[in-house]
Design a protein around this motif. Structure first.
Motif, short mmCIF file in Angstrom:
data_model
loop_
_atom_site.label_atom_id
_atom_site.label_comp_id
_atom_site.label_asym_id
_atom_site.label_seq_id
_atom_site.Cartn_x
_atom_site.Cartn_y
_atom_site.Cartn_z
N GLY A 6 18.10 4.65 -13.23
CA GLY A 6 18.61 4.73 -11.86
C GLY A 6 17.55 4.35 -10.84
N THR A 7 16.32 4.82 -11.08
CA THR A 7 15.22 4.48 -10.18
C THR A 7 14.94 2.98 -10.22
OG1 THR A 7 14.24 6.67 -10.46
CG2 THR A 7 12.78 4.92 -9.69
N ALA A 8 14.96 2.40 -11.41
CA ALA A 8 14.72 0.95 -11.54
C ALA A 8 15.82 0.16 -10.84
CB ALA A 8 14.62 0.56 -13.01
N VAL A 9 17.08 0.58 -11.00
CA VAL A 9 18.20 -0.12 -10.36
C VAL A 9 18.09 -0.02 -8.84
CG1 VAL A 9 20.70 -0.03 -10.00
CG2 VAL A 9 19.77 0.06 -12.30
N PHE A 10 17.76 1.16 -8.34
CA PHE A 10 17.60 1.31 -6.89
C PHE A 10 16.46 0.45 -6.40
CE2 PHE A 10 16.00 3.24 -3.02
CZ PHE A 10 17.17 3.37 -2.28
N GLY A 11 15.36 0.44 -7.12
CA GLY A 11 14.21 -0.38 -6.73
C GLY A 11 14.55 -1.86 -6.70
N MET A 12 15.28 -2.33 -7.71
CA MET A 12 15.69 -3.74 -7.73
C MET A 12 16.64 -4.05 -6.56
SD MET A 12 16.10 -4.80 -11.72
CE MET A 12 16.79 -3.29 -12.36
#
Length: 97
Positions: A6-12
């Motif tokens: 979820g953190t990676a998706v938000f960051g992207m």
């Protein structure tokens, strides 16, 4: 694991938004309140993460329940097959000796 995804998706998503709005961001960089911007991003991140983790939990529970139901059905079929094998073995085995 879902937290990191979820953190990676938000960051992207944040990175893609930043790339799409680079001109606007560069023009307003000196006038921006960076603390308010950071707070807004943090609040949106937490909201996104909560919704994402709830969705992942619901999906995992549904997937687990379906798998458990399928395994129970498979176990019943195996028990039935075992009984059929036992019956077949009892019919072919001589009982007198």
């Amino acid at each position: 694991m879902a937290f990191f995804c979820g953190t990676a998706v938000f960051g992207m998503g944040l990175l893609m938004w930043g790339v799409c709005h680079t001109d606007k961001l560069m023009q307003q960089l000196n006038d921006m309140d960076l603390i308010a911007l950071g707070t807004t991003i943090l609040v949106r991140y937490l909201f996104f993460l909560i919704v994402y983790l709830i969705a992942v939990e619901i999906y995992a529970n549904v997937f687990y329940a379906a798998g458990r139901k399928s395994m129970k059905r498979q176990y019943r079929r195996l028990k039935h097959l075992g009984r059929l094998y036992d019956e077949q073995e009892n019919r072919t085995t001589p009982t007198g000796h």
